[in-house]
Design a protein around this motif. Structure first.
Motif, PDB file in Angstrom:
ATOM      1  N   ASP A  53     -49.610  -2.486  11.816  1.00  7.60           N
ATOM      2  CA  ASP A  53     -50.680  -1.529  11.561  1.00  7.60           C
ATOM      3  C   ASP A  53     -50.911  -1.391  10.060  1.00  7.60           C
ATOM      4  N   GLN A  55     -52.656   0.621   8.404  1.00  4.48           N
ATOM      5  CA  GLN A  55     -52.669   2.011   7.957  1.00  4.48           C
ATOM      6  C   GLN A  55     -51.262   2.561   7.705  1.00  4.48           C
ATOM      7  N   LEU A  56     -50.251   1.851   8.187  1.00  5.92           N
ATOM      8  CA  LEU A  56     -48.864   2.256   7.962  1.00  5.92           C
ATOM      9  C   LEU A  56     -48.225   1.507   6.796  1.00  5.92           C
ATOM     10  N   THR A  58     -47.712   1.953   3.746  1.00 10.19           N
ATOM     11  CA  THR A  58     -47.571   2.919   2.659  1.00 10.19           C
ATOM     12  C   THR A  58     -46.088   3.004   2.287  1.00 10.19           C
ATOM     13  N   TYR A  61     -43.608   4.531   4.978  1.00 13.77           N
ATOM     14  CA  TYR A  61     -43.302   3.672   6.123  1.00 13.77           C
ATOM     15  C   TYR A  61     -42.623   2.376   5.694  1.00 13.77           C
ATOM     16  N   THR A 241     -45.101  16.688   6.783  1.00 19.32           N
ATOM     17  CA  THR A 241     -44.795  15.350   6.251  1.00 19.32           C
ATOM     18  C   THR A 241     -43.317  15.196   5.913  1.00 19.32           C
ATOM     19  N   SER A 291     -41.034   9.473  15.176  1.00 19.82           N
ATOM     20  CA  SER A 291     -42.256   9.148  15.917  1.00 19.82           C
ATOM     21  C   SER A 291     -42.828  10.319  16.707  1.00 19.82           C
ATOM     22  N   ASN A 294     -44.952  12.605  14.421  1.00 21.12           N
ATOM     23  CA  ASN A 294     -45.729  11.901  13.415  1.00 21.12           C
ATOM     24  C   ASN A 294     -46.931  11.236  14.078  1.00 21.12           C
ATOM     25  N   LYS A 295     -48.133  11.746  13.816  1.00 22.77           N
ATOM     26  CA  LYS A 295     -49.337  11.226  14.466  1.00 22.77           C
ATOM     27  C   LYS A 295     -49.612   9.784  14.088  1.00 22.77           C
ATOM     28  N   ASP A 296     -49.397   9.430  12.811  1.00 26.60           N
ATOM     29  CA  ASP A 296     -49.637   8.054  12.372  1.00 26.60           C
ATOM     30  C   ASP A 296     -48.701   7.083  13.074  1.00 26.60           C
ATOM     31  N   ARG A 299     -49.734   6.675  16.670  1.00 26.58           N
ATOM     32  CA  ARG A 299     -50.896   5.799  16.767  1.00 26.58           C
ATOM     33  C   ARG A 299     -50.477   4.334  16.603  1.00 26.58           C
ATOM     34  N   GLY A 300     -49.604   4.071  15.640  1.00 21.37           N
ATOM     35  CA  GLY A 300     -49.129   2.716  15.416  1.00 21.37           C
ATOM     36  C   GLY A 300     -48.380   2.163  16.613  1.00 21.37           C
TER      37      GLY A 300
END
Length: 310
Positions: A53, A55-56, A58, A61, A241, A291, A294-296, A299-300
């Motif tokens: 993903d 978007q992860l 970062t 992550y 976070t 997980s 954690n929404k991200d 989603r991943g």
């Protein structure tokens, strides 16, 4: 003088494990096999989800993927040997195998500790200095933090293994533990453990406590920064976070300090139970902790599982 001139006559150790009762062995085998499979599966899914993903991709992550990888290695260093011993009558491990297991246990366990410190620093920069976050937490500093977290613990572990290898084991070879841990082995030595004990209380204490103090410092600064946020929604978002990471830190360090920050003479069965928390359960629970809230990450994982089904 005769004892001092002896060389170690122990070629193997007997790991008593968690229970000596025969009827407990198969239930314990099933329990820890399930824990091990969940650990491997959960952490592997975290790694795959982060890699797949964009978007992860970062810093947070990036550190989490390495933490999951280290947790897999950490658990593999301890649990497979436990599983073998549950089903075998002769619960032995060679002298070299024992020192090897101890080396990787401490190296990987302390790598976990330093990665948790790096993740705390990442959250500190994200909340306390968000405008410079991209610059401070660029790829190069993140790679250096991971390299430092993975390399320094090996030097620490090597020091304690070399010192342990100088000891003489000439009386008993029965280790009252489920893996080769330093405290039970020191209790078996029939030579002086003054240097080993001094090293644990000085270098070892500094090495363990330093990343913990970095985490505490980061969270104190984070708390001060969050309390300055005027809106309740902003405070909740900032705390969310850090919630998962803070939970992992409490679980990991709480059990470690309970086991190791006490006199060697008071090492008991309760310490074996506490050791399970940071050696086995922590590695299993980390993927769930990171997980579930954690929404991200959810989603991943959802994207990853959807891709696998299709």
């Amino acid at each position: 003088m005769e004892r001092l001139n002896q060389t170690s006559s122990v070629s193997e150790f007997i790991l008593l494990g968690l229970s000596s009762r025969p009827e407990d062995q198969k239930p314990l085998f099933i329990l820890f096999l399930i824990i091990y499979l969940v650990t491997i599966t959960g952490n592997l899914l975290i790694i795959l989800a982060i890699r797949s993903d964009p978007q992860l991709h970062t810093p947070m992550y990036f550190f989490l993927s390495f933490l999951s990888f280290i947790d897999i290695c950490f658990s593999t260093t301890i649990v497979p040997r436990m599983l073998v011993n549950f089903l075998s009558e002769k619960k032995t491990i060679s002298y070299a195998g024992c020192l090897t297991q101890m080396y990787f246990t401490y190296a990987l366990g302390n790598t976990d500790s330093y990665l948790l410190s790096a993740m705390a620093y990442d959250r500190y920069v994200a909340i306390c200095d968000p405008f410079h976050y991209v610059t401070i937490m660029s790829r190069r500093p993140c790679v250096l933090l991971v390299a430092f977290s993975c390399s320094l613990p090996h030097l620490h572990s090597l020091l304690h293994i070399l010192l342990l290898n100088q000891l003489t084991f000439c009386d008993s070879n029965v280790v009252h533990h489920f893996f080769c841990d330093i405290n039970p082995l020191l209790k078996l030595s029939c030579s002086s453990i003054f240097v080993n004990d001094l090293t644990i209380k000085t270098e070892g204490l500094v090495f363990w406590v330093t990343p913990f103090l970095c985490i505490v410092f980061s969270y104190v600064r984070i708390l001060v920064a969050v309390l300055r946020i005027p809106s309740a929604a902003g405070k909740r978002k900032a705390f969310s976070t850090c919630g998962s990471h803070f939970t992992v830190v409490i679980l990991f360090y709480g059990s470690i300090f309970y086991v190791y920050l006490q006199p060697l003479s008071s090492y008991t069965v309760q310490d074996r139970v506490a050791t399970i928390v940071y050696t086995v359960l922590s590695s299993m629970l980390n993927p769930f902790i990171y997980s579930l809230r954690n929404k991200d990450m959810k989603r991943g994982l959802g994207k990853l599982m959807g891709r696998r089904k299709s």
